[in-house]
Design an enzyme around this catalytic site. Sequence first.
Site, short mmCIF file in Angstrom:
data_model
loop_
_atom_site.label_atom_id
_atom_site.label_comp_id
_atom_site.label_asym_id
_atom_site.label_seq_id
_atom_site.Cartn_x
_atom_site.Cartn_y
_atom_site.Cartn_z
CB CYS A 269 -0.99 -0.04 1.16
SG CYS A 269 -2.42 1.04 0.90
CG HIS A 353 -4.14 -3.88 2.52
ND1 HIS A 353 -3.33 -3.53 3.58
CD2 HIS A 353 -4.54 -2.73 1.96
CE1 HIS A 353 -3.27 -2.20 3.67
NE2 HIS A 353 -4.00 -1.70 2.69
CD GLU A 355 -2.78 -6.60 5.10
OE1 GLU A 355 -3.45 -5.56 5.29
OE2 GLU A 355 -2.00 -6.74 4.13
#
Length: 376
Positions: A269, A353, A355
């Site tokens: 990001c 993202h 994750e």
Amino acid sequence: MSKPAKLALEDGAVFTGVSIGSDGEVDGEVCFNTSMTGYQEILTDPSYRGQIVTMTYPQIGNYGVNDGDLESERPHLSGFIVREHSRADSNFRSEGSLSDYLKEWGVVAIESIDTRALVRRIRSQGALRGVLSTIDLDDVSLVAKAKASPGLVGRDLVREVMPEMACEWQESCSEWTHLNVEGIRKSTETTGPHVVALDYGMKWNIPRHLYDQGCQVTVLPGTATAEDVLAQNPDGVFLSNGPGDPEPLEYAIKTIQGVMKQKPIFGICLGHQLLSLACGAKTFKLKFGHRGANHPVQRLSDGLVEITSQNHGFAVDEVSLPASLEVTHRSLNDNTIEGVRHRELPLFSVQYHPEASAGPHDSHYLFQDFLKAMAK
């Protein structure tokens, strides 16, 4: 008894609704997120600093809140907008209601406005500055305040959300161990590669993933110098997400330039934007940003499409991309760059993202790629 609240935009539009959070008045850039779930992760994501977030899904709060879904210690957004706030939190993991959580942390929030009309306005005109208030209900006054709001461009919001000192990530979001003054790394249960994570407003699920991969994770504030990073003797460096405009963060760019020829680097990001800037690219502000848990991204190496979680209002300018960087991922919504890799050095980053909290798991392989880079 319901208390009135109003949202005013810089273009003169005013929406009247009902307060579901704390009394007060806040300003910020009004944006929207298309996720159906994950509102608690959104509330506590430091990347939303300076923004008033609108949820497009019509009912929010139906599964309550709990300590296990936090992405940081507290909410960081300026304000919160929903169509309908659920009074019943029906979930076995719930530890309280969304409204009580908003009031506990002083978040100004509003419901019972036409979020569809609001989002259509943002999509047509682009991100708009706004004011959300329960104390000033005068339309003319609120619109004037919205016009005076500073917005995001040119502001350093990272300094408002990053940690003040170095920390060692342990097993969960509540288990941070402060390092001593000399910055000597303490031993942990893991014996894998040592990662220094530069925290520009990092979501907790990122160090969780690194830790689960067997990494020892030392978190340094985003203002750390290259000397600070190298003094930890890391095997690799991670660049975190964070809020706002990347171009004013000259200190972060300088640090990255100081370590990029010495250590593998993985960025997510804002970290993706900063790595690109450090390599000579430029960034630009998107019309209304990418925020949601279902954005399609194509991996150019094999054409595979990943469904991704995203939250960013700026992007890397492809025209400015230096020859040293190649595009690895691309958005299928607007064709913007979603990932880059250095052609010679072990440096890579993605705009989305991987994750994935709360979102898809299609991109977890990127953490494995980082481990492989550190093993060479």
